[in-house]
Design an enzyme around this catalytic site. Structure first.
Site, PDB file in Angstrom:
ATOM      1  N   LYS A 101     -79.197  23.362 -46.078  1.00 15.75           N
ATOM      2  CA  LYS A 101     -80.214  23.694 -47.521  1.00 15.75           C
ATOM      3  C   LYS A 101     -81.321  24.376 -47.354  1.00 15.75           C
ATOM      4  CE  LYS A 101     -81.550  19.173 -50.187  1.00 15.75           C
ATOM      5  NZ  LYS A 101     -82.545  18.347 -50.199  1.00 15.75           N
ATOM      6  N   THR A 134     -93.374  11.520 -56.321  1.00  6.61           N
ATOM      7  CA  THR A 134     -94.085  10.861 -56.691  1.00  6.61           C
ATOM      8  C   THR A 134     -94.045   9.350 -56.224  1.00  6.61           C
ATOM      9  OG1 THR A 134     -92.464  10.922 -58.894  1.00  6.61           O
ATOM     10  CG2 THR A 134     -93.276   8.643 -58.756  1.00  6.61           C
ATOM     11  N   LEU A 191     -91.658  17.284 -63.785  1.00  6.18           N
ATOM     12  CA  LEU A 191     -90.124  18.452 -63.858  1.00  6.18           C
ATOM     13  C   LEU A 191     -89.473  17.689 -64.907  1.00  6.18           C
ATOM     14  CD1 LEU A 191     -88.559  18.646 -62.156  1.00  6.18           C
ATOM     15  CD2 LEU A 191     -89.891  20.299 -61.169  1.00  6.18           C
ATOM     16  N   GLU A 200     -85.158  17.902 -65.422  1.00  6.07           N
ATOM     17  CA  GLU A 200     -84.220  18.851 -64.689  1.00  6.07           C
ATOM     18  C   GLU A 200     -83.516  19.026 -65.694  1.00  6.07           C
ATOM     19  OE1 GLU A 200     -81.686  16.446 -62.326  1.00  6.07           O
ATOM     20  OE2 GLU A 200     -82.305  15.741 -61.113  1.00  6.07           O
ATOM     21  N   LYS A 216     -98.230   9.527 -63.253  1.00 12.74           N
ATOM     22  CA  LYS A 216     -96.963  10.352 -63.228  1.00 12.74           C
ATOM     23  C   LYS A 216     -95.805   8.704 -64.004  1.00 12.74           C
ATOM     24  CE  LYS A 216     -92.882  12.092 -61.926  1.00 12.74           C
ATOM     25  NZ  LYS A 216     -92.179  12.653 -61.529  1.00 12.74           N
ATOM     26  N   ASN A 220     -93.857   7.907 -66.885  1.00  9.68           N
ATOM     27  CA  ASN A 220     -92.327   7.377 -66.654  1.00  9.68           C
ATOM     28  C   ASN A 220     -92.018   6.359 -67.286  1.00  9.68           C
ATOM     29  OD1 ASN A 220     -91.199   9.628 -66.167  1.00  9.68           O
ATOM     30  ND2 ASN A 220     -90.537   9.856 -63.478  1.00  9.68           N
ATOM     31  N   CYS A 225     -85.104   9.613 -61.650  1.00  7.74           N
ATOM     32  CA  CYS A 225     -86.143   9.264 -61.399  1.00  7.74           C
ATOM     33  C   CYS A 225     -86.821   8.028 -62.331  1.00  7.74           C
ATOM     34  CB  CYS A 225     -87.369  10.338 -62.507  1.00  7.74           C
ATOM     35  SG  CYS A 225     -87.391  12.643 -61.395  1.00  7.74           S
TER      36      CYS A 225
END
Ligand code: UDX
Length: 437
Positions: free
Chosen positions: A37, A123, A152, A154, A206, A210, A262
């Site tokens: 990566k 998270t 954020l 995607e 957070k 969600n 998420c």
């Protein structure tokens, strides 16, 4: 002197954060244990698709402010360290796996200079920041810890990082807040709301956000079930309730439900944590949210069976979309790919198309058929499923497509196609939560 930043973990969150912070003028070093990566990023290539991010990455590498390494000792000069590693769902439980967060803190601790600030962005279950603070107090007492959750989406990662709708910082002292205000000064100048909280509240913001979003989606999908039973139309219902500003019209798109890296795992980890805290009952409703969400996938398969036959083994099904949402190549817990795989397991011949997620989908489910174009995907199909609402699927020539399939039946799993256009093109059109005309 300008602060030097480090970003630990260079996935969606970390790679975006590193490139965006560099674009604000900071020197940033991104570190990850995954050498392949890092090698890609250092060459200006992203290991995933995110609109505009590869261009920003290349621009920031060229500026000389952004560098990447696998060597944690390279972090020794940084003043602020953002932890952006993943917290996936554990194999055999609903809880989040914190091993990457704990591992990165352990690798970072020996290199922390006096006065440096470690900022968690991953998270995590509430209470993690306090646990990490305690670890830091014994392994690196010269450093401090704060929590700064990331919201954020995607597909909008750059926008959400540089122009977020709020910044939340969990801190235990004024100095930590001042450092974070310095980091985010250009973002604050845009008028971005700044919320200072304690550590547990910052962590909770957070998962609460969600959970609310997941609840909104499952709410409208529950209404879709009722509309189906009562002969109503969920798209009209969503529009009508959405005009009430207390409800709002966003996140009321009924269909096959939420997926991705998420929402599903966050609500499950939240339930697991509530149980540990002795507050299980408070989040029992999230179990139902999860169940409604997974039921949307089953409902599509039931609809396919009712339109074709109980036994799908002699049928060919074309699936448009594999990513968990458009503008992403992410197939983690993708409802689209899950449905494709379940139909394949039920004996159907399934061919999938996606503008960006073919590679990831093939890796996940190599046994499915994959087509390079929509035309190839639809050739000879008994039924077409629209499961990820890419723009290009809304612009298809429906009359032409009709000539390619065996039977012109389409199910819109996202309530995003124009029904009239498909009916005019000669299709038998079905959608979740709407009567078939
Ligand atoms: C989400 C949160 O939005 C973001 O704030 C958080 O930081 C990470 O999790 P993301 O996973 O990128 O972001 O996707 P999001 O845009 O929230 O969509 C999640 C899923 O819900 C997708 O599968 C999408 O198709 C689905 N969805 C969304 C619906 O089914 N209906 C809707 O009305 C909206």
């Amino acid at each position: 002197m300008t602060l030097v930043l480090s970003v630990i973990g260079t996935g969606y969150l970390g790679a975006t954060h590193a490139a965006c912070m560099s674009s604000l003028g900071f020197n940033v070093i991104g570190v990850d244990t995954d050498a392949s990566k890092i090698a890609l990023l250092a060459q200006g290539q992203l290991p995933f698709y995110e609109p505009g991010l590869e261009e920003l990455l290349q621009q920031e590498l060229a500026s000389g402010r952004l560098t990447f390494s696998t060597d944690f000792s390279m972090l020794a000069d940084a003043d602020v360290h953002f932890i952006c590693v993943g917290t996936p769902q554990k194999e055999n439980s609903l809880a989040a796996d914190l091993s990457y967060v704990e591992g990165s803190l352990a690798a970072l601790a020996p290199h922390l200079k006096p006065g440096s600030l470690v900022v968690g962005k991953s998270t995590v279950p509430v209470g993690t920041a306090q646990k990490l603070t305690d670890i830091l107090a014994s392994s690196a007492p010269q450093a401090d810890l704060a929590w700064n959750p990331e919201f954020l989406r995607e597909g909008f990662a750059i926008e959400d990082t540089l122009r977020p709708n709020r910044l939340v910082v969990g801190v235990t002292n004024d100095r930590a807040e001042e450092i974070l205000r310095e980091v985010y000064a250009p973002v604050l100048e845009l008028g971005t709301p700044w919320i200072r909280a304690d550590l547990p509240t910052a962590e909770l913001v957070k998962v609460a956000a969600n959970s609310f979003l997941a609840t909104k989606i499952s709410f409208i999908n529950a209404m879709a079930e009722i509309c189906e039973a009562a002969g109503g139309d969920v798209t009209v219902l969503a529009k009508a309730i959405g005009y009430d500003p207390r409800i709002g019209n966003r996140f009321l798109q009924a269909g096959i439900g939420f997926g991705g890296g998420c929402l599903p795992k966050d609500i499950r980890a939240f339930m697991a944590r509530a149980e540990e805290l002795g507050a299980k009952q408070a989040l029992e409703f999230l179990r139902e949210i999860d169940a409604i969400n997974l039921r949307a996938r089953t409902r599509v398969i039931d609809l396919v069976r009712s339109l074709l036959a109980q036994d799908l083994s002699s049928y060919t099904i074309a699936v448009l979309g594999a990513a968990f949402k458009p503008e992403s190549d992410d197939v983690r817990d993708s409802p689209a790919l899950d449905i494709a795989a379940q139909l394949h397991a039920a004996g159907a011949k399934v061919t999938v198309h996606d503008p960006k997620a073919m590679h990831a989908a093939k890796k996940r489910f190599p046994a499915l058929g994959f087509a390079q174009s929509v035309e190839e995907c639809l050739a000879g199909a008994d039924l077409v499923l629209h499961l990820t609402e890419w723009r290009e699927y809304r612009e298809l020539d429906t009359a032409h497509l009709k000539t390619l399939v065996k039977t012109p039946i389409v199910i819109d799993g996202r309530n995003a196609l124009d029904r009239d256009t498909w009916i005019k093109g000669g299709w038998d059109f079905h959608a979740l939560g709407r009567k078939s005309l």
